[in-house]
Design a protein around this motif. Sequence first.
Motif, short mmCIF file in Angstrom:
data_model
loop_
_atom_site.label_atom_id
_atom_site.label_comp_id
_atom_site.label_asym_id
_atom_site.label_seq_id
_atom_site.Cartn_x
_atom_site.Cartn_y
_atom_site.Cartn_z
N ASP A 1 0.80 -1.26 -0.12
CA ASP A 1 -0.05 0.06 -0.08
C ASP A 1 0.79 1.17 0.01
OD1 ASP A 1 1.05 -0.02 2.60
OD2 ASP A 1 -0.84 -0.01 3.65
N SER A 2 1.96 1.06 -0.49
CA SER A 2 2.77 2.46 -0.74
C SER A 2 2.52 3.45 -1.76
CB SER A 2 4.34 2.21 -0.82
OG SER A 2 4.44 1.32 -1.99
N PRO A 3 2.68 4.43 -1.68
CA PRO A 3 2.30 5.54 -2.52
C PRO A 3 3.12 5.55 -3.90
CG PRO A 3 3.77 6.66 -0.97
CD PRO A 3 3.54 5.48 -0.38
N LYS A 4 2.38 6.36 -4.89
CA LYS A 4 3.05 6.36 -6.18
C LYS A 4 4.11 7.39 -6.10
CE LYS A 4 -0.10 6.03 -9.48
NZ LYS A 4 -0.89 6.44 -10.48
N LEU A 5 5.33 7.20 -6.43
CA LEU A 5 6.38 7.83 -6.27
C LEU A 5 7.29 7.87 -7.67
CD1 LEU A 5 7.37 7.43 -2.72
CD2 LEU A 5 6.32 9.12 -3.31
N ARG B 1 15.28 7.20 -13.65
CA ARG B 1 14.30 7.57 -12.47
C ARG B 1 13.68 6.23 -12.30
NH1 ARG B 1 10.86 12.46 -15.81
NH2 ARG B 1 12.33 14.08 -15.32
N VAL B 2 13.36 6.01 -11.07
CA VAL B 2 12.63 4.74 -10.55
C VAL B 2 11.31 5.10 -9.98
CG1 VAL B 2 12.82 2.88 -8.91
CG2 VAL B 2 15.23 3.92 -9.51
N GLN C 1 14.26 3.59 -15.68
CA GLN C 1 14.49 4.06 -17.11
C GLN C 1 15.17 5.35 -17.14
OE1 GLN C 1 10.27 3.59 -18.23
NE2 GLN C 1 10.17 5.93 -18.30
N GLU C 2 15.68 5.97 -18.39
CA GLU C 2 16.33 7.07 -18.34
C GLU C 2 15.32 8.19 -18.10
OE1 GLU C 2 19.53 7.41 -19.14
OE2 GLU C 2 20.18 5.48 -20.01
N PRO D 1 5.97 5.63 -17.41
CA PRO D 1 5.10 4.62 -17.70
C PRO D 1 3.66 5.08 -17.27
CG PRO D 1 6.12 4.47 -15.71
CD PRO D 1 6.77 5.57 -16.06
N ALA D 2 2.72 4.29 -17.85
CA ALA D 2 1.24 4.26 -17.64
C ALA D 2 0.90 4.49 -16.34
CB ALA D 2 0.47 3.24 -18.31
#
Length: 551
Positions: free
Chosen positions: A11-15, A35-36, A47-48, A54-55
Amino acid sequence: MATKKPIDPADSPKLVLQGRIVTMNGNLRVIADGRVYTQNGDIVAVQEATAPAPAGFGNTAVTDTGGTLYPGLIDLHNHMPYNVLPLWQVPKKFSNRGQWARHAEYQSKISAPMQTLAATPELLASICRYVEAKVLIGGTTTGQGITLANQSGIRRYFRGVVRNVEATDDEVALPAASTRVPDVAAKDAKTFLTRLKKEKTCYLLHLSEGTDPTARRAFQSLRIGDDNWAITPSLCGIHAAALQAPDFQVLAANGGSMVWSPFSNLLLYGGTADVAAAKAAGVPISLGCDWAPSGSRNLLNELKVAQLFSEANGGIFTARELVAMVTREAAGLLGWERVVGTIEAGKRADLIVVEGTSGDPYQQLIRAKESDLVLVMINGVGRFGDATLMRKLGFAGEAITIGGAKRMLFLAHPAEDPLTQNLTLAGAGERLTRALRGLPALARKAERPRAISPLAMASAGANTWRLALDEVLDTGVEMRVDLPVRTPGGRSLRAAAMRPVFAETKKLSATVMPLAIDALTVVDDAAYLDALDTQKNVPDTIKEGLRDLWS
């Protein structure tokens, strides 16, 4: 019946974290500016920085860490409760574990103090809070855990935020490891082999700790006939310091691996495992701190010692190989390589960030101090880091200062152990500091245990947890969650669990003395390197090198 909460709920946030990325993947790729993307405990993409998001991440703010990202560090050998005790000034050179374990100074400065603390239940929460925060501040996201026992003899593991290899609540993705401290006797080798063959994951065994023939016999005891050994791919030998080149060939041929703890070995024995021979034989190797009384405070120090030893002996390992020992190699030994150990899409979001993006990325981690860590993330949740960065990511917790830098600890957890609820690191440290200064009084109290009636034990005793100290008082019990085990003497796990926790306290007050608490970090302990200079068994190359690397 209530459903058991998973240790790491997704349940961790989108980062989105930006920086230099040391993936440690199969190609050992380093992304100079990448970026991760993380969400719900997992890494979604790596990715770079210039690549399209990503979606689902198109509107997610990007957090520039200003640092280099690595997989979370994995420590496969650490007796965590003992990390409240200061470094022992080892009085002489020993050659096997049995010698120092019987030494009077060891009894007075390590064994008896820990027995006293273990016999003081009101200190348990403070010990758990302090030692877990200590390894976390040093970048460890996975390690060996803290074993607890109650009046009924039932054992469990402390549930903290650092991943515990022995208790995961996820036997599919993160199968729990087994651990054993006592040596395996030759007469028990066949039984031990049968046990190993049933293992689906890692079996961490203290193996041949020392440098003499006595220590080596612990390995030779695993031999069954001419070509048969009680060794399988599950077996991971901790220390393996007495093994010779042919022994490592046997270990490798049977799929075994090892955990190397060079600093502990050097402090106690003046030597360590022949890792050059282990590497030549193809034995997988990881690193472990052991414990603060005769080892490293954290993996940052153990990495430094490992590199100094390697360089002093002809450059056995590259910096990249050393970093692999605490990331991808350690994950592989656990059988967790599909889940942790590298920064790749689909894996758990266990990450650390070291300040800065210049120079060799592997040397950067080895040379890092605790104050250089700007983020430690477990399962997509920031647990420790730069105060401003933590708040930017949405995590607010206890403010602390490391090396003059403002840092924050975030230890709130949906499956938090009730022992440490609402307990701050500062509160735990203050209580332990007072307790260690007053050890003789605590020991006298431990010698006068209150009688507990069967009714009281039934109503309250099962919930009164204390430390279980197998590391000092070997019970012959193999530690494994929900695993019924009988000791060599035929006693059940329940009976054996009680002995080290509730006995052996009669003469503690005549043995213990006041002690100082071991500091959380090296960077904030001005006397630490001076104390190392007086250690009799550590080579000057290691002492001088550590002073340089920590300066």
